[in-house]
Design a protein around this motif. Structure first.
Motif, PDB file in Angstrom:
ATOM      1  N   ALA A  30       0.830  -1.203   0.000  1.00 41.97           N
ATOM      2  CA  ALA A  30       0.000   0.000   0.000  1.00 41.97           C
ATOM      3  C   ALA A  30       0.864   1.252   0.000  1.00 41.97           C
ATOM      4  N   THR A  31       0.338   2.319  -0.564  1.00 44.65           N
ATOM      5  CA  THR A  31       1.036   3.601  -0.542  1.00 44.65           C
ATOM      6  C   THR A  31       0.780   4.286   0.795  1.00 44.65           C
ATOM      7  N   ALA A  32       1.569   5.316   1.085  1.00 47.85           N
ATOM      8  CA  ALA A  32       1.394   6.060   2.331  1.00 47.85           C
ATOM      9  C   ALA A  32       0.018   6.709   2.384  1.00 47.85           C
ATOM     10  N   ASN A  33      -0.455   7.178   1.226  1.00 51.36           N
ATOM     11  CA  ASN A  33      -1.763   7.830   1.197  1.00 51.36           C
ATOM     12  C   ASN A  33      -2.885   6.827   1.431  1.00 51.36           C
ATOM     13  N   GLN A  34      -2.749   5.626   0.870  1.00 48.32           N
ATOM     14  CA  GLN A  34      -3.756   4.592   1.099  1.00 48.32           C
ATOM     15  C   GLN A  34      -3.820   4.223   2.584  1.00 48.32           C
ATOM     16  N   MET A  35      -2.661   4.155   3.226  1.00 49.07           N
ATOM     17  CA  MET A  35      -2.634   3.829   4.650  1.00 49.07           C
ATOM     18  C   MET A  35      -3.278   4.936   5.476  1.00 49.07           C
ATOM     19  N   ARG A  36      -3.033   6.188   5.092  1.00 54.93           N
ATOM     20  CA  ARG A  36      -3.625   7.308   5.821  1.00 54.93           C
ATOM     21  C   ARG A  36      -5.146   7.306   5.678  1.00 54.93           C
ATOM     22  N   LEU A  37      -5.619   7.048   4.459  1.00 59.21           N
ATOM     23  CA  LEU A  37      -7.061   7.027   4.222  1.00 59.21           C
ATOM     24  C   LEU A  37      -7.721   5.829   4.898  1.00 59.21           C
ATOM     25  N   ALA A  38      -7.035   4.688   4.902  1.00 61.22           N
ATOM     26  CA  ALA A  38      -7.564   3.506   5.581  1.00 61.22           C
ATOM     27  C   ALA A  38      -7.639   3.746   7.084  1.00 61.22           C
ATOM     28  N   TYR A  39      -6.661   4.472   7.614  1.00 53.23           N
ATOM     29  CA  TYR A  39      -6.659   4.822   9.039  1.00 53.23           C
ATOM     30  C   TYR A  39      -7.888   5.665   9.373  1.00 53.23           C
ATOM     31  N   SER A  40      -8.158   6.670   8.547  1.00 54.38           N
ATOM     32  CA  SER A  40      -9.296   7.556   8.790  1.00 54.38           C
ATOM     33  C   SER A  40     -10.616   6.799   8.722  1.00 54.38           C
ATOM     34  N   ARG A  41     -10.758   5.926   7.717  1.00 57.81           N
ATOM     35  CA  ARG A  41     -11.990   5.151   7.584  1.00 57.81           C
ATOM     36  C   ARG A  41     -12.141   4.170   8.747  1.00 57.81           C
ATOM     37  N   ALA A  42     -11.043   3.537   9.145  1.00 55.49           N
ATOM     38  CA  ALA A  42     -11.093   2.585  10.261  1.00 55.49           C
ATOM     39  C   ALA A  42     -11.466   3.285  11.558  1.00 55.49           C
ATOM     40  N   LEU A  43     -10.978   4.508  11.737  1.00 52.11           N
ATOM     41  CA  LEU A  43     -11.303   5.268  12.942  1.00 52.11           C
ATOM     42  C   LEU A  43     -12.802   5.552  12.999  1.00 52.11           C
ATOM     43  N   ASN A  44     -13.361   5.964  11.871  1.00 53.72           N
ATOM     44  CA  ASN A  44     -14.787   6.261  11.806  1.00 53.72           C
ATOM     45  C   ASN A  44     -15.626   5.019  12.086  1.00 53.72           C
ATOM     46  N   ARG A  45     -15.240   3.898  11.499  1.00 49.59           N
ATOM     47  CA  ARG A  45     -15.998   2.664  11.700  1.00 49.59           C
ATOM     48  C   ARG A  45     -15.823   2.120  13.114  1.00 49.59           C
ATOM     49  N   THR A  46     -14.660   2.346  13.708  1.00 44.53           N
ATOM     50  CA  THR A  46     -14.442   1.913  15.090  1.00 44.53           C
ATOM     51  C   THR A  46     -15.352   2.681  16.036  1.00 44.53           C
ATOM     52  N   VAL A  47     -15.483   3.991  15.811  1.00 40.78           N
ATOM     53  CA  VAL A  47     -16.382   4.806  16.627  1.00 40.78           C
ATOM     54  C   VAL A  47     -17.811   4.291  16.511  1.00 40.78           C
ATOM     55  N   GLN A  48     -18.240   3.972  15.299  1.00 39.27           N
ATOM     56  CA  GLN A  48     -19.595   3.460  15.089  1.00 39.27           C
ATOM     57  C   GLN A  48     -19.792   2.117  15.791  1.00 39.27           C
TER      58      GLN A  48
END
Length: 235
Positions: A30-48
């Motif tokens: 994965a690229t650095a940007n893909q990892m950053r975006l996956a982190y953001s999405r995972a954070l949102n889904r974890t909160v939910q």
């Protein structure tokens, strides 16, 4: 207060091993940007996920009746990032202050009741009106798994303004008030065991799932939210 209880009064940060996330990203290509975006999405889904689990926990362990009451006592916040390159964070807040008995599932045991809402008797010394209220010890048996039976002294059974049967106790200046139950200690233990301990596992699951999907589909979303093919370079 126990050490565990004292610890609960402080904020409980959730530490994510960034090294583990980077290693997983490297293994998937994965690229650095893909990892950053996956982190953001995972954070949102974890909160939910945690919010949903917390609502269920409050209903089962505390026995709170109304869904709106539960939602007011379980709030989630996402850390506001100062820039698109900054990693976000999250915070869970629980309202564990005392709660009125009429808001809990349970059974009332006791015969003392309010005989007449209107004052009929006068105190022979002061001349003031007094009530003909009969009081005794009334027990509340909560159905919430984390709560225990509680006895209320100098109490009686009556109806609140909504017409719901509940327990009243004598408050300041002999004013009646609805009895409340303390849920802080028992619910804090359950939240630590059933919610806090699961945070790293839940976050890593969402992160890995999202990152695999991005790599497999070749999705490289720019910082402005536009999708483009090929790799996106982050300076």
């Amino acid at each position: 207060m126990s050490t565990r209880g004292s610890r609960g009064r402080r904020s409980s940060p959730f530490e994510i091993d960034l090294g583990e996330l980077q290693s997983l990203g490297a293994a998937l290509g994965a690229t650095a940007n893909q990892m950053r975006l996956a982190y953001s999405r995972a954070l949102n889904r974890t909160v939910q996920t945690l919010t949903k689990a917390s609502v269920k926990l409050m209903r089962q362990e505390a026995g709170i009746l109304d869904a709106k009451t539960i939602k007011r006592r379980v709030l989630s916040f996402e850390h506001q990032r100062e820039s698109a390159r900054e990693l976000g964070g999250m915070k869970l807040w629980y309202g564990l202050n005392q709660i009125r008995l009429s808001e809990l599932r349970g059974m009332i045991e006791g015969n003392a009741s309010w005989q007449d809402e209107h004052h009929k008797l006068r105190d022979p010394k002061t001349g003031r009106y007094v009530s003909d209220r009969e009081t005794s010890t009334v027990r509340f048996r909560p159905r919430g798994a984390a709560l225990k039976d509680t006895d209320f002294m100098d109490a009686y059974v009556g109806e609140n303004r909504k017409g719901k049967k509940t327990i009243f106790v004598r408050g300041e200046q002999n004013r009646r008030r609805e009895a409340e139950m303390d849920i802080y200690a028992p619910m804090l233990d359950k939240i630590e065991d059933d919610i806090f301990q699961r945070v790293p596992e839940i976050f890593l699951h969402h992160y890995e799932t999202d990152l695999k999907g991005r790599v497999k589909a070749g999705i490289h979303t720019s910082l402005r939210g536009k999708r483009s093919g090929g790799r996106y370079r982050v300076d």
